[in-house]
Scaffold this motif. Structure first.
Motif, short mmCIF file in Angstrom:
data_model
loop_
_atom_site.label_atom_id
_atom_site.label_comp_id
_atom_site.label_asym_id
_atom_site.label_seq_id
_atom_site.Cartn_x
_atom_site.Cartn_y
_atom_site.Cartn_z
N ASN A 42 28.86 28.60 43.01
CA ASN A 42 28.65 29.50 41.90
C ASN A 42 30.12 30.19 41.85
OD1 ASN A 42 27.10 32.89 40.45
ND2 ASN A 42 27.74 30.15 39.03
N PRO A 43 30.92 29.73 42.41
CA PRO A 43 32.09 30.14 41.94
C PRO A 43 32.14 30.49 40.87
CG PRO A 43 33.11 27.35 42.05
CD PRO A 43 31.09 27.57 41.61
N LYS A 44 34.07 31.42 40.63
CA LYS A 44 34.35 31.77 39.45
C LYS A 44 35.37 31.47 38.84
CE LYS A 44 35.61 35.00 35.70
NZ LYS A 44 36.89 33.73 35.37
N ARG A 45 36.52 30.40 39.52
CA ARG A 45 37.13 29.87 39.27
C ARG A 45 37.35 28.80 40.37
NH1 ARG A 45 42.18 33.03 38.21
NH2 ARG A 45 40.78 33.87 36.50
N PHE A 46 37.22 27.26 39.32
CA PHE A 46 38.28 26.43 40.02
C PHE A 46 39.66 26.17 39.99
CE2 PHE A 46 33.94 24.95 39.92
CZ PHE A 46 33.15 24.37 40.72
N ILE A 47 40.51 25.97 41.17
CA ILE A 47 41.50 25.88 41.14
C ILE A 47 42.41 24.62 41.52
CG2 ILE A 47 43.78 26.72 42.01
CD1 ILE A 47 42.93 29.56 42.49
N ASP B 163 36.07 28.98 35.14
CA ASP B 163 37.83 28.64 34.15
C ASP B 163 38.30 27.32 35.59
OD1 ASP B 163 38.43 30.57 36.10
OD2 ASP B 163 39.13 31.38 34.36
N ILE B 164 38.15 26.59 34.52
CA ILE B 164 39.49 25.35 35.90
C ILE B 164 40.78 25.32 35.39
CG2 ILE B 164 39.32 22.73 35.74
CD1 ILE B 164 36.80 23.04 34.57
N VAL B 165 41.61 25.84 36.69
CA VAL B 165 43.09 25.90 36.19
C VAL B 165 43.65 25.45 37.47
CG1 VAL B 165 42.43 28.46 35.26
CG2 VAL B 165 42.58 28.04 37.64
#
Length: 316
Positions: free
Chosen positions: A256-261, A294-296
């Motif tokens: 359950n991460p907030k962001r994928f980089i 989000d995926i950034v």
């Protein structure tokens, strides 16, 4: 001038990158030199000692201001005791890095895996700044990974957490053998190596594609061809993005991460790669687990490892 500085060292097979950071993760000064792998651990460790001293001497900072030295290595290690257990690219086994370097430099030394320090660098001062829970995947020769939860690197009970490229996601009928010995790992389709292999397979089957004009197929050539509308290249990139997105959907359910980089050379492809990643992630992730995620792309590029290594003494 800042009171304390932190030195980050990112050890690769051919070069060693170094940098000085302040407590906020700002990169203040950099240095780079050859690794000297052929000389064995003794030569490489002596090079690190020399380079760290040169880095500080050439900067606006004094040796007394160095509060700690962090080092990232490509391989498996005992982080707690500072021992590189196995680094195939360096041809190392059971090298007591921490003890040797602390004796030479008289400063605290911490070590970690290169993928972990890249994730920490992005979390501290890059695309993950201000986010405590994130996952970073690096798309290069393989698929590397780093997990940050509560602002800290997750290492697992023996340092093997974050080997995300070896999640087996490709179905048996499509799966090929991975370098790890298993079949169907996401690394086999979503890495630069996997993208090139799929392109070569298409050419071998005689498929019509502008890639046939290239003597040496690279991942960049495939991505460029996909961007220009080449159907074969686009299918390959869609497949790479699809399985990466599905892998991330599994990680979302577990972590359950907030962001994928997304980092590494392939991540510079832009929407041609990120669109299929995001579409697969949305398709396979329950709404509650993708809400607010989000995926950034990564922001620090080749400096992520240096910044993250320096951060081991603050956020490691």
């Amino acid at each position: 001038m800042t009171d304390q500085i932190y030195t980050g060292v990112d050890v690769g097979g051919t070069s060693i990158k170094l940098g000085i950071c302040d407590r906020q993760g700002n990169l203040l000064h950099t240095f780079e030199g050859p690794t000297g792998t052929d000389g064995g651990p003794q030569v490489v460790l002596q090079n690190i000692v020399t380079y760290v001293r040169q880095l500080v001497d050439q900067s606006a900072y004094s040796w007394e201001q160095v509060a700690g030295i962090g080092i990232g290595f490509p391989g498996f290690m005992d982080m707690k005791n500072g021992i590189v257990k196995f680094a195939p690219n360096l041809r190392w086994e059971n090298v007591p890095v921490k003890d040797v370097l602390e004796q030479e430099l008289r400063k605290p030394v911490k070590i970690n895996n290169d993928a972990n320090i890249a994730a920490l660098g992005e979390a501290w001062a890059g695309a993950g700044k201000g986010v405590d829970d994130l996952v970073m995947l690096t798309l290069g020769t393989g698929v590397g990974g780093g997990i940050i939860t509560g602002g800290k690197i997750q290492e697992g009970h023996n340092g093997m957490a974050g080997e995300l490229g070896h999640i087996q996601i490709v179905p048996d009928l499509e799966a090929i053998k991975c370098g790890c010995g298993q079949k169907g790992c996401v690394e086999t389709v979503s890495s630069a190596t996997g993208i090139v292999k799929m392109a070569l397979d298409a050419l071998e089957r005689g498929e019509k594609t502008m890639l046939s004009m290239h003597e040496d197929i690279t991942a960049k050539a495939v991505l460029d061809a996909a961007r220009e509308g080449d159907e074969v290249a686009r299918r390959i990139v869609n497949r790479a993005g699809y399985y990466l997105g599905r892998t991330m959907s599994i990680l979302a359910l577990v972590l359950n991460p907030k962001r994928f980089i997304i980092g590494g050379g392939v991540s510079k492809a832009g929407d041609i790669l990120f669109d299929p990643i995001r579409e697969a992630f949305a398709q396979y992730t329950p709404p509650s687990s993708q809400e607010g995620v989000d995926i950034v792309p990564a922001e620090l590029g080749n400096n992520a490892g240096v910044v993250g290594a320096a951060g081991l003494h603050i956020r490691g």
